[in-house]
Design a protein around this motif. Sequence first.
Motif, mmCIF file in Angstrom:
data_model
loop_
_atom_site.group_PDB
_atom_site.id
_atom_site.type_symbol
_atom_site.label_atom_id
_atom_site.label_comp_id
_atom_site.label_asym_id
_atom_site.label_seq_id
_atom_site.Cartn_x
_atom_site.Cartn_y
_atom_site.Cartn_z
ATOM 1 N N ASP A 47 -56.777 -10.007 14.274
ATOM 2 C CA ASP A 47 -56.367 -10.221 15.360
ATOM 3 C C ASP A 47 -56.519 -10.155 16.156
ATOM 4 O O ASP A 47 -56.813 -10.433 17.403
ATOM 5 C CB ASP A 47 -54.608 -9.110 14.884
ATOM 6 C CG ASP A 47 -54.706 -7.980 14.445
ATOM 7 O OD1 ASP A 47 -55.873 -7.849 14.437
ATOM 8 O OD2 ASP A 47 -53.715 -7.219 14.196
ATOM 9 N N GLN A 48 -56.960 -8.463 16.933
ATOM 10 C CA GLN A 48 -57.577 -8.330 17.931
ATOM 11 C C GLN A 48 -59.057 -8.487 18.409
ATOM 12 O O GLN A 48 -59.477 -8.318 16.949
ATOM 13 C CB GLN A 48 -57.412 -6.965 18.192
ATOM 14 C CG GLN A 48 -58.004 -6.519 19.310
ATOM 15 C CD GLN A 48 -57.450 -4.660 19.735
ATOM 16 O OE1 GLN A 48 -56.380 -4.548 18.999
ATOM 17 N NE2 GLN A 48 -57.853 -4.424 21.050
ATOM 18 N N LEU A 120 -55.872 -5.951 25.970
ATOM 19 C CA LEU A 120 -55.793 -6.102 24.501
ATOM 20 C C LEU A 120 -54.975 -5.227 24.122
ATOM 21 O O LEU A 120 -54.095 -5.732 23.570
ATOM 22 C CB LEU A 120 -57.308 -6.156 23.909
ATOM 23 C CG LEU A 120 -58.198 -7.853 24.451
ATOM 24 C CD1 LEU A 120 -59.697 -7.522 23.807
ATOM 25 C CD2 LEU A 120 -57.229 -8.815 23.912
ATOM 26 N N SER A 121 -54.984 -4.124 24.261
ATOM 27 C CA SER A 121 -54.085 -2.698 24.281
ATOM 28 C C SER A 121 -52.392 -3.129 24.201
ATOM 29 O O SER A 121 -52.059 -3.411 23.592
ATOM 30 C CB SER A 121 -54.298 -1.629 24.789
ATOM 31 O OG SER A 121 -55.385 -1.486 23.806
ATOM 32 N N ALA A 122 -52.071 -3.630 25.193
ATOM 33 C CA ALA A 122 -51.276 -3.543 26.035
ATOM 34 C C ALA A 122 -50.414 -5.377 25.370
ATOM 35 O O ALA A 122 -49.281 -5.903 24.845
ATOM 36 C CB ALA A 122 -50.583 -4.693 27.477
ATOM 37 N N GLY A 123 -51.124 -6.371 25.074
ATOM 38 C CA GLY A 123 -51.036 -7.083 23.676
ATOM 39 C C GLY A 123 -51.057 -7.111 22.681
ATOM 40 O O GLY A 123 -49.741 -7.657 21.799
ATOM 41 N N HIS A 124 -51.351 -6.371 22.199
ATOM 42 C CA HIS A 124 -51.253 -5.817 20.606
ATOM 43 C C HIS A 124 -50.252 -4.628 20.432
ATOM 44 O O HIS A 124 -49.067 -5.174 20.002
ATOM 45 C CB HIS A 124 -52.599 -4.757 20.692
ATOM 46 C CG HIS A 124 -52.497 -4.907 18.730
ATOM 47 N ND1 HIS A 124 -53.621 -5.247 17.889
ATOM 48 C CD2 HIS A 124 -51.613 -4.818 17.387
ATOM 49 C CE1 HIS A 124 -53.661 -5.433 16.945
ATOM 50 N NE2 HIS A 124 -52.431 -4.763 16.354
ATOM 51 N N THR A 125 -49.996 -3.834 21.749
ATOM 52 C CA THR A 125 -47.829 -3.447 21.143
ATOM 53 C C THR A 125 -47.041 -4.063 21.551
ATOM 54 O O THR A 125 -45.921 -4.039 20.820
ATOM 55 C CB THR A 125 -48.012 -1.712 22.581
ATOM 56 O OG1 THR A 125 -49.388 -1.509 22.343
ATOM 57 C CG2 THR A 125 -46.790 -1.183 22.192
ATOM 58 N N ALA A 126 -47.337 -5.086 22.544
ATOM 59 C CA ALA A 126 -45.955 -6.360 22.840
ATOM 60 C C ALA A 126 -45.732 -7.249 21.613
ATOM 61 O O ALA A 126 -44.907 -7.397 20.690
ATOM 62 C CB ALA A 126 -46.925 -6.927 23.710
ATOM 63 N N GLY A 169 -52.626 -9.309 27.262
ATOM 64 C CA GLY A 169 -51.381 -9.547 28.201
ATOM 65 C C GLY A 169 -50.118 -9.960 27.234
ATOM 66 O O GLY A 169 -49.586 -10.714 27.296
ATOM 67 N N GLY A 170 -51.088 -10.121 26.066
ATOM 68 C CA GLY A 170 -49.668 -10.595 24.926
ATOM 69 C C GLY A 170 -50.790 -11.907 23.534
ATOM 70 O O GLY A 170 -51.630 -10.590 23.383
ATOM 71 N N SER A 171 -49.911 -12.062 22.923
ATOM 72 C CA SER A 171 -50.433 -12.703 21.895
ATOM 73 C C SER A 171 -49.620 -13.940 21.275
ATOM 74 O O SER A 171 -48.629 -14.391 21.812
ATOM 75 C CB SER A 171 -50.064 -11.286 20.531
ATOM 76 O OG SER A 171 -48.107 -11.273 20.295
ATOM 77 N N VAL A 172 -50.472 -14.447 20.288
ATOM 78 C CA VAL A 172 -49.385 -15.724 19.239
ATOM 79 C C VAL A 172 -49.751 -15.465 17.682
ATOM 80 O O VAL A 172 -50.836 -14.952 17.179
ATOM 81 C CB VAL A 172 -50.294 -16.888 20.152
ATOM 82 C CG1 VAL A 172 -50.349 -18.658 19.016
ATOM 83 C CG2 VAL A 172 -50.834 -17.121 21.604
ATOM 84 N N THR A 268 -43.491 -20.810 15.799
ATOM 85 C CA THR A 268 -45.025 -20.087 16.915
ATOM 86 C C THR A 268 -44.307 -19.152 18.011
ATOM 87 O O THR A 268 -43.238 -19.899 18.492
ATOM 88 C CB THR A 268 -45.819 -21.230 17.261
ATOM 89 O OG1 THR A 268 -46.784 -21.554 16.938
ATOM 90 C CG2 THR A 268 -46.893 -20.108 18.125
ATOM 91 N N MET A 269 -44.608 -18.617 17.941
ATOM 92 C CA MET A 269 -43.968 -16.954 19.229
ATOM 93 C C MET A 269 -44.757 -16.888 19.376
ATOM 94 O O MET A 269 -46.377 -16.168 19.250
ATOM 95 C CB MET A 269 -43.583 -15.785 18.123
ATOM 96 C CG MET A 269 -42.985 -14.764 18.704
ATOM 97 S SD MET A 269 -42.087 -13.633 18.503
ATOM 98 C CE MET A 269 -42.940 -12.689 17.447
ATOM 99 N N HIS A 270 -44.856 -16.969 20.451
ATOM 100 C CA HIS A 270 -46.088 -16.743 22.208
ATOM 101 C C HIS A 270 -45.608 -15.367 22.698
ATOM 102 O O HIS A 270 -44.374 -15.284 23.034
ATOM 103 C CB HIS A 270 -45.934 -17.880 23.572
ATOM 104 C CG HIS A 270 -47.064 -18.987 22.809
ATOM 105 N ND1 HIS A 270 -48.477 -18.713 22.993
ATOM 106 C CD2 HIS A 270 -46.597 -19.494 21.840
ATOM 107 C CE1 HIS A 270 -49.048 -20.341 22.584
ATOM 108 N NE2 HIS A 270 -47.843 -20.764 22.101
ATOM 109 N N THR A 271 -45.724 -14.643 23.271
ATOM 110 C CA THR A 271 -45.031 -13.209 23.882
ATOM 111 C C THR A 271 -45.892 -12.722 24.589
ATOM 112 O O THR A 271 -47.712 -12.958 24.530
ATOM 113 C CB THR A 271 -45.765 -11.766 22.693
ATOM 114 O OG1 THR A 271 -44.879 -12.102 20.891
ATOM 115 C CG2 THR A 271 -44.989 -10.641 23.649
#
Length: 274
Positions: A47-48, A120-126, A169-172, A268-271
């Motif tokens: 994932d990361q 990446l840390s922000a994206g992962h927490t989000a 800054g996010g995730s898919v 699909t969830m884009h965050t």
Amino acid sequence: MNSTLVTFPSGRTSGRSELVGIVPVGDRHGLVVAETPFHPLDHTWPDQPADRGTVGGTPVIDCVTGAQSATGETFLGADIPVRRGDEGWRWLVVHVTGEAPPPVGTEVELEVDAAHRAALSAGHTACHLAALALNAALAGHWRKEARLDRLGHPDFDQTAITSSRIVEGGSVDVYRLGKSLRKKGFSAEGLDFDAVAGEVNDRLKTWVAADAPVRIDVPGPELTARRTWRCELPEGEAAIPCGGTHVARTSELGRVQVSLTLDEATLTMHTTCG
Ligand SMILES: [Zn+2]
């Protein structure tokens, strides 16, 4: 040593360690040190993305998970034939460089690109918060008892997810809404996913405003230790098994928003955050 020791779970981005091995990676070099701040891509649940940075001043082109068998054969990334943490194997963080490395036994400086890591840390927490908010928003659409997340909602995320990718800054996150999910009691029939996304976003706003502390439980310093992400949300403490890196408080994320798109049976969830 049965594993590279890792310091990234506590947020470290630099360190100094002994070069303990070099494995060939095509015509490149895979550097293994005793202890590293670098987060490698995980081969079981990728994932990361890998950290960027330098080892001994040389750019790290890629950082992957390595597994060494009892007979000394080393496999990298997708070629690893066993699951993460399998006993009887040595688990290594492999820093891939293009330049000839110094000899084994040399002390080297390790520097992670801190801005890339922070994004990446922000994206992962989000990503984790969005998953929990999605579970809450979909809780009324289960017709059978389902496995619950730590906040007490049916765990749609862990039941339906097929892949998760953390970006800056996010995730898919991709979910499968097929027959097997219907059998488990979840029906997407008649669901208005724009309304669901709206509900998720409202909850995320509350959680960011709550300035909830985030921490990672680290049972041991080795790469494959079973670490857990924990966040003290107003509803209770959330917990998700996680090998990645995170921010320290939800307020660091700024505005967190999701969008949901349905394509046949794939949701699909884009965050995004920030
Ligand atoms: Zn995670």
